[in-house]
Design a protein around this motif. Structure first.
Motif, PDB file in Angstrom:
ATOM      1  N   TYR A  57       0.857  -1.058  -0.180  1.00 33.68           N
ATOM      2  CA  TYR A  57      -0.124  -0.087   0.110  1.00 33.68           C
ATOM      3  C   TYR A  57       0.817   1.356  -0.153  1.00 33.68           C
ATOM      4  O   TYR A  57       0.736   2.124  -0.696  1.00 33.68           O
ATOM      5  CB  TYR A  57      -0.791  -0.104   1.120  1.00 33.68           C
ATOM      6  CG  TYR A  57      -2.076   0.713   1.297  1.00 33.68           C
ATOM      7  CD1 TYR A  57      -2.674   1.169   0.182  1.00 33.68           C
ATOM      8  CD2 TYR A  57      -2.751   1.233   2.329  1.00 33.68           C
ATOM      9  CE1 TYR A  57      -3.843   1.982   0.084  1.00 33.68           C
ATOM     10  CE2 TYR A  57      -3.981   2.071   2.357  1.00 33.68           C
ATOM     11  CZ  TYR A  57      -4.287   2.419   1.158  1.00 33.68           C
ATOM     12  OH  TYR A  57      -5.664   3.135   1.427  1.00 33.68           O
ATOM     13  N   ASP A  63      -6.352   1.664  -3.167  1.00 30.82           N
ATOM     14  CA  ASP A  63      -7.061   1.706  -1.945  1.00 30.82           C
ATOM     15  C   ASP A  63      -7.750   0.058  -1.873  1.00 30.82           C
ATOM     16  O   ASP A  63      -7.804  -0.720  -0.941  1.00 30.82           O
ATOM     17  CB  ASP A  63      -8.147   2.470  -1.759  1.00 30.82           C
ATOM     18  CG  ASP A  63      -7.394   3.864  -1.371  1.00 30.82           C
ATOM     19  OD1 ASP A  63      -6.134   3.920  -0.920  1.00 30.82           O
ATOM     20  OD2 ASP A  63      -8.088   4.903  -1.683  1.00 30.82           O
ATOM     21  N   SER A  83     -14.636  -0.504   0.670  1.00 36.63           N
ATOM     22  CA  SER A  83     -13.151  -0.189   0.448  1.00 36.63           C
ATOM     23  C   SER A  83     -13.197   1.434   0.840  1.00 36.63           C
ATOM     24  O   SER A  83     -12.088   1.777   1.566  1.00 36.63           O
ATOM     25  CB  SER A  83     -12.696  -0.504  -0.848  1.00 36.63           C
ATOM     26  OG  SER A  83     -11.295  -0.008  -1.149  1.00 36.63           O
ATOM     27  N   THR A  87     -11.022   3.061   3.841  1.00 38.45           N
ATOM     28  CA  THR A  87     -10.060   4.005   3.529  1.00 38.45           C
ATOM     29  C   THR A  87     -10.350   5.162   4.547  1.00 38.45           C
ATOM     30  O   THR A  87      -9.190   5.986   4.803  1.00 38.45           O
ATOM     31  CB  THR A  87      -9.836   4.582   1.837  1.00 38.45           C
ATOM     32  OG1 THR A  87      -9.813   3.175   1.250  1.00 38.45           O
ATOM     33  CG2 THR A  87      -9.117   5.441   1.669  1.00 38.45           C
ATOM     34  N   SER A 124      -3.953   7.735  -0.758  1.00 34.69           N
ATOM     35  CA  SER A 124      -5.125   8.168  -0.073  1.00 34.69           C
ATOM     36  C   SER A 124      -4.889   9.123   1.056  1.00 34.69           C
ATOM     37  O   SER A 124      -5.382  10.109   1.188  1.00 34.69           O
ATOM     38  CB  SER A 124      -6.186   7.350   0.383  1.00 34.69           C
ATOM     39  OG  SER A 124      -5.346   6.366   0.849  1.00 34.69           O
TER      40      SER A 124
END
Length: 216
Positions: A57, A63, A83, A87, A124
């Motif tokens: 990641y 994500d 998801s 996140t 993210s």
């Protein structure tokens, strides 16, 4: 260059890690466990899966790919909606900052010391972090997911030094993980293991970056 980590030359740049340096440890894992439909007894297993997939990641996987890999380790699955929610929880969990470290950043900014951030973090989180007040202290912010590499990779130090246009011996780096500290030293940077803002302040004073306590 490997001896630079113990030298006494006054550094020009101070470079910080983010997780568990500027931030507190994530508080999100209980909520993530619940969102995955598991009870509190599964927290240890969720935590293990969460961290086992974290390197990929941090290196740039998206994500949904990350949460699908976490879920697969737990014998379940996630859709796009779940998801997105995981996140959101994850970003929030890493967003609680340490007041003592923020005070240190303000002191360094007031002293005119240029600051940079080098963090292993997914994209993210990086996009959210760039909009925070604390990010305004940094002349450069470098997130691993944007580069497709992560600490302690040898190449990431070259990218950092190019971004800040500095030689390694003019940088002091703080990180909470010893492998990253060792890699920074091998690349020629001064580097210290993070032991909290008070210890960091002592290091910075000893190197002349901040004034000695009796000069405040």
């Amino acid at each position: 260059m490997g001896t630079s980590g113990t030298g006494s030359e006054r550094p020009c740049w101070v470079v910080f890690d983010y997780g568990e340096v500027i931030s507190k440890p994530t508080s999100a894992l209980p909520r993530i466990t619940a969102e995955l439909g598991m009870d509190g007894a599964a927290l240890h297993s969720v935590s293990a899966a969460y961290f086992a997939e974290r390197e990929a990641y941090d290196r740039g996987c998206d994500d949904h790919e990350y949460w699908s890999a976490v879920a697969a380790r737990l014998g379940t699955s996630v859709d796009e909606r779940l998801s997105r929610e995981l996140t959101r929880l994850d970003v929030a969990g890493w967003s609680e900052t340490d007041p003592g470290t923020l005070l240190l950043l303000r002191e360094l900014t007031a002293s005119g010391t240029p600051l940079a951030l080098l963090s292993n973090a997914p994209g993210s989180f990086a996009r959210e972090a760039e909009r925070t007040r604390w990010a305004e202290h940094f002349h450069q912010v470098v997130f691993s997911a944007d580069l497709g590499m992560a600490k302690p990779d040898e190449e990431i130090w070259r990218v950092l030094l190019e971004r800040i246009d500095a030689s390694p011996e003019r940088c002091l780096f703080f990180d909470d993980r010893e492998p990253n500290v060792a890699a920074a030293r091998a690349a020629g940077l001064h580097a210290r293991r993070w032991q909290g803002p008070e210890h960091a302040r002592e290091v910075l004073r000893s190197r002349g970056v901040l004034p000695a306590a009796n000069d405040d």
